[in-house]
Scaffold this motif. Structure first.
Motif: not given
Length: 135
Positions: A25-42
């Motif tokens: 039921g999330s709004e199809p036309d809403a603006e979303y905050t999209i968080e792309h996740h990155f990780s590293s030991h370095n």
């Protein structure tokens, strides 16, 4: 796993995530905050990835240090975009960011967002109505 295999799996996951949000039921036309996740030991590699993500037009948050269950330390950050749940935009970003992660030898851990819909609005309305005065 090859970059092609990783990309194919992530593109399928993009569709699954979008469909699950819309089914809930999330709004199809809403603006979303999209968080792309990155990780590293370095940390140095992660920092270079953050700079590259910024150059691609993403908002980049500060890197955080996390301790894993085995006691090792990992660094992570999010590359953030704001747009609709458009699979084509998500696929394009996924491909760009997966290539960036491969180039900088860091991990791209997919993306996430938040439900947008009536449940949040209802909570805000309840808070506004409860001003402590009888109605």
């Amino acid at each position: 796993m090859s970059i092609e295999s990783l990309l194919k799996a992530q593109l399928a996951e993009n569709r699954d995530i979008v469909q699950a949000l819309l089914d809930d039921g999330s709004e199809p036309d809403a603006e979303y905050t999209i968080e792309h996740h990155f990780s590293s030991h370095n940390f140095d590699r992660l920092e270079k990835a953050a700079v590259d993500a910024f150059k691609l037009g993403f908002e980049v948050n500060d890197a955080e240090e996390m301790e894993l269950e085995d006691g090792s330390v990992i660094f992570c950050f999010d590359a953030i975009a704001y747009h609709k749940l458009d699979v084509a935009l998500l696929d394009k970003a996924t491909e760009q960011l997966l290539q960036l992660a491969t180039k900088q030898k860091v991990d791209y851990d997919g993306w996430g967002t938040y439900f947008v819909g009536d449940e949040i609005d209802d909570e805000e309305d309840e808070e506004e109505e409860d001003d402590g005065f009888p109605h």
